[in-house]
Design a protein around this motif. Structure first.
Motif, PDB file in Angstrom:
ATOM      1  N   ALA A   1      -6.699  -2.027  -8.421  1.00 44.34           N
ATOM      2  CA  ALA A   1      -6.257  -0.924  -9.277  1.00 44.34           C
ATOM      3  C   ALA A   1      -7.195   0.275  -9.197  1.00 44.34           C
ATOM      4  CB  ALA A   1      -6.136  -1.405 -10.719  1.00 44.34           C
ATOM      5  N   GLU A   2      -8.483   0.026  -9.180  1.00 44.84           N
ATOM      6  CA  GLU A   2      -9.458   1.122  -9.121  1.00 44.84           C
ATOM      7  C   GLU A   2      -9.314   1.903  -7.817  1.00 44.84           C
ATOM      8  OE1 GLU A   2     -14.320   1.821  -9.328  1.00 44.84           O
ATOM      9  OE2 GLU A   2     -13.467  -0.194  -9.525  1.00 44.84           O
ATOM     10  N   VAL A   3      -9.162   1.189  -6.720  1.00 46.55           N
ATOM     11  CA  VAL A   3      -9.039   1.822  -5.403  1.00 46.55           C
ATOM     12  C   VAL A   3      -7.749   2.632  -5.306  1.00 46.55           C
ATOM     13  CG1 VAL A   3      -8.684   1.352  -2.952  1.00 46.55           C
ATOM     14  CG2 VAL A   3     -10.476   0.138  -4.207  1.00 46.55           C
ATOM     15  N   LEU A   4      -6.636   2.032  -5.738  1.00 46.73           N
ATOM     16  CA  LEU A   4      -5.348   2.708  -5.645  1.00 46.73           C
ATOM     17  C   LEU A   4      -5.302   3.948  -6.533  1.00 46.73           C
ATOM     18  CD1 LEU A   4      -2.986  -0.415  -5.636  1.00 46.73           C
ATOM     19  CD2 LEU A   4      -3.646   1.005  -3.693  1.00 46.73           C
ATOM     20  N   THR A   5      -5.929   3.870  -7.694  1.00 49.14           N
ATOM     21  CA  THR A   5      -5.961   5.012  -8.607  1.00 49.14           C
ATOM     22  C   THR A   5      -6.767   6.162  -8.015  1.00 49.14           C
ATOM     23  OG1 THR A   5      -5.777   3.516 -10.499  1.00 49.14           O
ATOM     24  CG2 THR A   5      -6.563   5.743 -10.951  1.00 49.14           C
ATOM     25  N   LYS A   6      -7.857   5.831  -7.328  1.00 49.95           N
ATOM     26  CA  LYS A   6      -8.662   6.879  -6.676  1.00 49.95           C
ATOM     27  C   LYS A   6      -7.888   7.545  -5.538  1.00 49.95           C
ATOM     28  CE  LYS A   6     -13.165   7.940  -4.676  1.00 49.95           C
ATOM     29  NZ  LYS A   6     -12.585   8.901  -3.731  1.00 49.95           N
ATOM     30  N   ILE A   7      -7.171   6.731  -4.735  1.00 50.27           N
ATOM     31  CA  ILE A   7      -6.362   7.305  -3.653  1.00 50.27           C
ATOM     32  C   ILE A   7      -5.365   8.299  -4.226  1.00 50.27           C
ATOM     33  CG2 ILE A   7      -4.593   6.815  -1.919  1.00 50.27           C
ATOM     34  CD1 ILE A   7      -5.953   4.139  -1.420  1.00 50.27           C
ATOM     35  N   TRP A   8      -4.668   7.879  -5.280  1.00 42.86           N
ATOM     36  CA  TRP A   8      -3.654   8.748  -5.884  1.00 42.86           C
ATOM     37  C   TRP A   8      -4.294  10.016  -6.439  1.00 42.86           C
ATOM     38  CZ3 TRP A   8       1.619   8.172  -5.917  1.00 42.86           C
ATOM     39  CH2 TRP A   8       2.324   9.136  -6.645  1.00 42.86           C
TER      40      TRP A   8
ATOM     41  N   ALA B   1       3.950   9.224   1.059  1.00 41.56           N
ATOM     42  CA  ALA B   1       3.684   8.702   2.406  1.00 41.56           C
ATOM     43  C   ALA B   1       2.186   8.688   2.690  1.00 41.56           C
ATOM     44  CB  ALA B   1       4.409   9.559   3.443  1.00 41.56           C
ATOM     45  N   ASP B   2       1.483   9.699   2.240  1.00 38.96           N
ATOM     46  CA  ASP B   2       0.025   9.763   2.404  1.00 38.96           C
ATOM     47  C   ASP B   2      -0.634   8.605   1.659  1.00 38.96           C
ATOM     48  OD1 ASP B   2      -2.553  10.572   2.897  1.00 38.96           O
ATOM     49  OD2 ASP B   2      -2.359  12.559   2.000  1.00 38.96           O
ATOM     50  N   TYR B   3      -0.183   8.363   0.441  1.00 39.60           N
ATOM     51  CA  TYR B   3      -0.714   7.250  -0.366  1.00 39.60           C
ATOM     52  C   TYR B   3      -0.512   5.913   0.345  1.00 39.60           C
ATOM     53  CZ  TYR B   3      -0.657   3.692  -4.051  1.00 39.60           C
ATOM     54  OH  TYR B   3      -0.868   2.556  -4.791  1.00 39.60           O
ATOM     55  N   GLU B   4       0.694   5.677   0.848  1.00 40.67           N
ATOM     56  CA  GLU B   4       0.979   4.413   1.529  1.00 40.67           C
ATOM     57  C   GLU B   4       0.100   4.242   2.767  1.00 40.67           C
ATOM     58  OE1 GLU B   4       5.258   2.736   1.256  1.00 40.67           O
ATOM     59  OE2 GLU B   4       5.487   4.852   1.738  1.00 40.67           O
ATOM     60  N   TYR B   5      -0.067   5.318   3.502  1.00 40.16           N
ATOM     61  CA  TYR B   5      -0.875   5.258   4.727  1.00 40.16           C
ATOM     62  C   TYR B   5      -2.322   4.895   4.403  1.00 40.16           C
ATOM     63  CZ  TYR B   5      -3.249   6.827   8.979  1.00 40.16           C
ATOM     64  OH  TYR B   5      -4.028   6.895  10.104  1.00 40.16           O
ATOM     65  N   GLN B   6      -2.873   5.530   3.388  1.00 35.20           N
ATOM     66  CA  GLN B   6      -4.265   5.249   3.034  1.00 35.20           C
ATOM     67  C   GLN B   6      -4.444   3.837   2.497  1.00 35.20           C
ATOM     68  OE1 GLN B   6      -6.594   8.243   1.002  1.00 35.20           O
ATOM     69  NE2 GLN B   6      -5.104   9.856   1.468  1.00 35.20           N
TER      70      GLN B   6
ATOM     71  N   GLY C   1      -0.287  -7.658  -2.424  1.00 30.45           N
ATOM     72  CA  GLY C   1       0.507  -8.690  -1.747  1.00 30.45           C
ATOM     73  C   GLY C   1       1.452  -8.083  -0.720  1.00 30.45           C
ATOM     74  N   ILE C   2       2.046  -6.954  -1.057  1.00 31.98           N
ATOM     75  CA  ILE C   2       2.963  -6.276  -0.133  1.00 31.98           C
ATOM     76  C   ILE C   2       2.205  -5.720   1.073  1.00 31.98           C
ATOM     77  CG2 ILE C   2       4.385  -4.189   0.103  1.00 31.98           C
ATOM     78  CD1 ILE C   2       5.338  -4.818  -2.814  1.00 31.98           C
ATOM     79  N   VAL C   3       1.080  -5.080   0.809  1.00 28.87           N
ATOM     80  CA  VAL C   3       0.282  -4.495   1.890  1.00 28.87           C
ATOM     81  C   VAL C   3      -0.230  -5.589   2.830  1.00 28.87           C
ATOM     82  CG1 VAL C   3      -1.858  -3.263   2.384  1.00 28.87           C
ATOM     83  CG2 VAL C   3      -0.369  -2.458   0.560  1.00 28.87           C
ATOM     84  N   GLN C   4      -0.717  -6.673   2.251  1.00 22.28           N
ATOM     85  CA  GLN C   4      -1.239  -7.759   3.085  1.00 22.28           C
ATOM     86  C   GLN C   4      -0.120  -8.415   3.903  1.00 22.28           C
ATOM     87  OE1 GLN C   4      -4.337  -8.163   3.542  1.00 22.28           O
ATOM     88  NE2 GLN C   4      -5.180  -7.029   1.812  1.00 22.28           N
ATOM     89  N   ALA C   5       1.066  -8.544   3.315  1.00 23.87           N
ATOM     90  CA  ALA C   5       2.204  -9.101   4.061  1.00 23.87           C
ATOM     91  C   ALA C   5       2.595  -8.176   5.212  1.00 23.87           C
ATOM     92  CB  ALA C   5       3.396  -9.314   3.126  1.00 23.87           C
TER      93      ALA C   5
ATOM     94  N   HIS D   1      -2.571   1.119   3.125  1.00 25.48           N
ATOM     95  CA  HIS D   1      -2.425   0.153   4.218  1.00 25.48           C
ATOM     96  C   HIS D   1      -3.633   0.200   5.157  1.00 25.48           C
ATOM     97  CE1 HIS D   1       1.767  -0.177   2.923  1.00 25.48           C
ATOM     98  NE2 HIS D   1       1.865  -1.246   3.690  1.00 25.48           N
ATOM     99  N   SER D   2      -4.210   1.376   5.344  1.00 27.60           N
ATOM    100  CA  SER D   2      -5.387   1.494   6.212  1.00 27.60           C
ATOM    101  C   SER D   2      -6.548   0.688   5.657  1.00 27.60           C
ATOM    102  CB  SER D   2      -5.798   2.966   6.360  1.00 27.60           C
ATOM    103  OG  SER D   2      -4.808   3.702   7.035  1.00 27.60           O
ATOM    104  N   LEU D   3      -6.688   0.658   4.332  1.00 22.49           N
ATOM    105  CA  LEU D   3      -7.747  -0.139   3.714  1.00 22.49           C
ATOM    106  C   LEU D   3      -7.573  -1.614   4.030  1.00 22.49           C
ATOM    107  CD1 LEU D   3      -8.091   1.536   0.195  1.00 22.49           C
ATOM    108  CD2 LEU D   3      -9.632   1.761   2.152  1.00 22.49           C
ATOM    109  N   ALA D   4      -6.349  -2.101   3.913  1.00 23.39           N
ATOM    110  CA  ALA D   4      -6.083  -3.511   4.215  1.00 23.39           C
ATOM    111  C   ALA D   4      -6.405  -3.820   5.669  1.00 23.39           C
ATOM    112  CB  ALA D   4      -4.626  -3.842   3.912  1.00 23.39           C
ATOM    113  N   GLU D   5      -6.047  -2.913   6.567  1.00 30.00           N
ATOM    114  CA  GLU D   5      -6.304  -3.115   7.993  1.00 30.00           C
ATOM    115  C   GLU D   5      -7.799  -3.163   8.298  1.00 30.00           C
ATOM    116  OE1 GLU D   5      -2.247  -0.591   8.946  1.00 30.00           O
ATOM    117  OE2 GLU D   5      -4.201   0.222   9.531  1.00 30.00           O
ATOM    118  N   GLN D   6      -8.591  -2.489   7.453  1.00 29.57           N
ATOM    119  CA  GLN D   6     -10.045  -2.483   7.626  1.00 29.57           C
ATOM    120  C   GLN D   6     -10.728  -3.629   6.890  1.00 29.57           C
ATOM    121  OE1 GLN D   6     -11.173   1.433   6.215  1.00 29.57           O
ATOM    122  NE2 GLN D   6      -9.631   2.414   7.506  1.00 29.57           N
ATOM    123  N   GLY D   7      -9.927  -4.469   6.211  1.00 27.69           N
ATOM    124  CA  GLY D   7     -10.485  -5.587   5.467  1.00 27.69           C
ATOM    125  C   GLY D   7     -11.156  -5.178   4.173  1.00 27.69           C
ATOM    126  N   ARG D   8     -10.822  -3.997   3.664  1.00 27.82           N
ATOM    127  CA  ARG D   8     -11.416  -3.503   2.427  1.00 27.82           C
ATOM    128  C   ARG D   8     -10.512  -3.840   1.236  1.00 27.82           C
ATOM    129  NH1 ARG D   8     -12.579   2.643   3.856  1.00 27.82           N
ATOM    130  NH2 ARG D   8     -13.359   2.668   1.689  1.00 27.82           N
TER     131      ARG D   8
END
Length: 627
Positions: free
Chosen positions: A501-508, A483-488, A258-262, A490-497
């Motif tokens: 939880a699964e995605v965020l856990t993999k990024i981390w 900062a790297d985590y936040e960037y990645q 919700g935060i990323v999409q906002a 937000h980039s997913l949201a910008e790409q419509g992906r």
């Protein structure tokens, strides 16, 4: 509103055993010299109420200029004058309530007044939505002529001319007004995170090796992993703490989505190409500065792993986990009385000049600091200014070495605010977060030097070096990782992906592997810290500035303390000029004038090399203890 009214700060390292401190059952028991003096802002609630009502009158006056700003420089100056008067009152009205609520959070009358002020500011955003669209219609050439000819516009020159750089992101009056309606809604997800993580959180109970039962709240968890020498106890506390977040991982992911999409919706509405652009362009920060930071640090994590290996060896552990990262390397438990800590901090800043030292001393003696914990007082530490009055600084001093450094850190902020307010008009007094942590971390380094030069206790030297190392890891490495985590994400949201939880856990997990490799053991919960880091939910794209500030202060510290007498004097003058400049230029330019260029990797690498040297120095001190 946080950018305007407060600078909230996080002290992320804690490596020493909790020790004796002042304990007060009520706030009334605390001597006045250790408490904030609110009367410096208002002497009575009647005076507060008068300014609160005056702000509404100012709002009405502002509306009389609607449709007239382009007619003359006098009209523009008139609007800015009223707006400035309003904002000066706003600082006082907001902080008078906010500060009192901070030390008495159970007071519902104060909370009601605080909500009243917040609603007023939301109304202000709606009623002034027309100003930027109307102001931007004034041709740039005309504005230049007005600023040059009308002395009343002189203080506003920087903001007025910078407006044209951001022209494409100023929407129509109706669109700006529409967006202002969502100002409070956009914070809902962050409020949900806060409610889930505090009010609605059911923490688990464990039985320690000594038979004691404890409920593992965040505070208890911190105490156990910092002070308990038994690794199994630390493991139990870790598993109990993270399990409650793990069980809610899908809810946390939904909140964060919700935060990323906002953020992405807001960025697109303002015609930005990405969420990162929307955050950086306001202060004219090149995107390359952000990307240079996360990429350079990610490729230079060897000193962190070297420190972990050293800790593992000293602690005698077969396997080293994240929950082993805070326990002390020695049995050093010295208590630092507050008065002694103040004296040491005052002495440590002498390299910045006697005038700076005298101003800092005054801050500690004049009701600017709220020192001790009391029932109902919020935790942590911060420094926040009130223009025309002075900064107010919150502590919960507990006698640990960690808090001696917290004192130095927050006084760095307090001095930065003091110097900026003394030397800048209201229009340019407020410095950005991008430079805010420079003065605080600079002062911490001065304190380290002073204490290292004045102790012969080998255990204290180990504690001091550990303190410094943990500060770099917590303030520089960890925040860059965040900062790297936040960037990645937000980039997913910008790409419509999808962002789940699964995605965020993999990024981390991928980032953590790059930082720590095999230096630490994996657990079921290793890749879930993203669920519980407040900045992700409350202040997106904020944390990278801790790291850039740390790099900047390291470079400035080196300039001020090394070289010829003339070189050090010139470097000090440049540094103090930066502190006095407030926000009269872009933060990157202020730093360049002081001697730091963050578009280059050198300042980043300087911190990395500093950490490497400190770890080597710590190893030497530990060998002395063994011998």
């Amino acid at each position: 509103m946080s950018k305007i009214f407060a600078i909230a700060l996080i002290i992320v390292c804690s490596c020493l055993q909790a020790i004796a401190q002042e304990n007060y059952k009520t706030r009334d028991e605390i001597p006045a010299k250790y408490k904030w003096n609110f009367s410096d802002i208002y002497t009575s609630w009647d005076a507060w109420e008068a300014d609160f009502k005056a702000i509404s009158v100012d709002m009405e006056k502002i509306q009389t200029f609607k449709g007239k700003l382009g007619e003359s420089s006098e009209n523009l100056a008139g609007l800015l004058s009223i707006q400035e008067d309003l904002m000066k009152k706003a600082y006082k009205v907001y902080q008078f309530v906010s500060f009192q609520s901070t030390v008495d959070q159970k007071n519902m009358d104060l909370m009601a007044r605080l909500q009243k002020v917040q609603l007023m500011f939301a109304q202000f955003g709606v009623t002034t939505a027309w100003i930027s669209p109307e102001m931007i219609k004034i041709p740039e050439a005309t504005m230049k002529d007005w600023v040059a000819a009308n002395p009343a516009l002189k203080d506003h020159k920087f903001d007025l001319m910078d407006m044209y750089r951001l022209q494409k992101h100023v929407l129509s009056e109706e669109m700006e007004k529409l967006l202002s309606y969502y100002s409070q809604v956009s914070g809902t997800a962050g409020n949900v995170f806060k409610a889930l993580s505090t009010a609605d959180m059911e923490f688990e109970e464990i039985v320690l090796s000594d038979g004691k039962k404890v409920k593992v709240t965040p505070g208890v968890y911190s105490q156990i992993v910092t002070n308990n020498p038994n690794q199994d106890d630390r493991r139990k506390a870790y598993e109990a703490m993270y399990d409650v977040y793990y069980k809610n991982k899908n809810t946390y992911a939904a909140i964060y989505n919700g935060i990323v999409q906002a953020d992405w919706a807001g960025a697109r509405a303002k015609k930005y190409e990405s969420c990162l652009d929307a955050e950086l362009e306001g202060n004219n920060i090149p995107k390359d500065v952000y990307l240079n930071l996360i990429n350079t640090v990610k490729e230079n994590t060897a000193p962190v792993r070297k420190y972990i290996e050293l800790r593992k060896k000293v602690l005698g552990l077969d396997k080293y986990y994240g929950f082993d990262g805070s326990v002390s390397l020695t049995d050093f438990t010295k208590n630092y009385p507050y008065e002694d800590a103040v004296e040491e901090v005052i002495e440590s800043v002498l390299p910045l000049g006697k005038d700076y030292q005298a101003k800092l001393k005054k801050a500690t003696e004049s009701g600017w600091l709220d020192v001790y914990e009391n029932p109902g007082k919020r935790g942590g530490a911060f420094s926040a200014g009130v223009y025309g009055v002075h900064p107010y600084m919150l502590l919960n001093y507990n006698g640990t070495l960690d808090y001696v450094f917290t004192l130095a850190h927050e006084l760095g902020h307090t001095m930065h605010t003091t110097l900026a307010n003394e030397n800048q008009p209201f229009a340019t007094h407020a410095y950005t977060i991008f430079v805010a942590e420079v003065a605080s971390t600079f002062n911490e380094r001065l304190l380290l030097d002073y204490m290292m030069n004045n102790t012969k206790d080998p255990k204290e030297r180990i504690a001091l070096l550990t303190q410094s190392i943990e500060a770099i890891i917590g303030t520089f490495y960890a925040q860059t990782m965040f900062a790297d985590y936040e960037y990645q994400a937000h980039s997913l949201a910008e790409q419509g992906r999808p962002v789940n939880a699964e995605v965020l856990t993999k990024i981390w997990g991928d980032i953590a592997d790059k930082y720590y490799g095999n230096a630490t053991e994996k657990t079921k919960y290793s890749n879930y810290p993203w669920t519980r880091i407040p900045h992700f939910y409350n202040s997106p794209f904020y944390v990278y500035q801790y790291a850039t500030c740390f790099a900047s202060s390291a470079k400035l510290y080196k300039d001020v303390t090394e070289g010829s007498k003339k070189e050090k004097k010139e470097a000090l003058e440049r540094y103090l000029t930066m502190l006095k400049s407030g926000g009269n230029d872009f933060p990157m330019e202020l730093l360049k004038k002081a001697g730091v260029d963050l578009s280059k990797p050198e300042p980043i690498l300087a911190v990395i090399n500093q950490l490497d040297q400190l770890v080597d120095q710590l190893a030497v001190e530990l060998e002395k203890i063994e011998k």
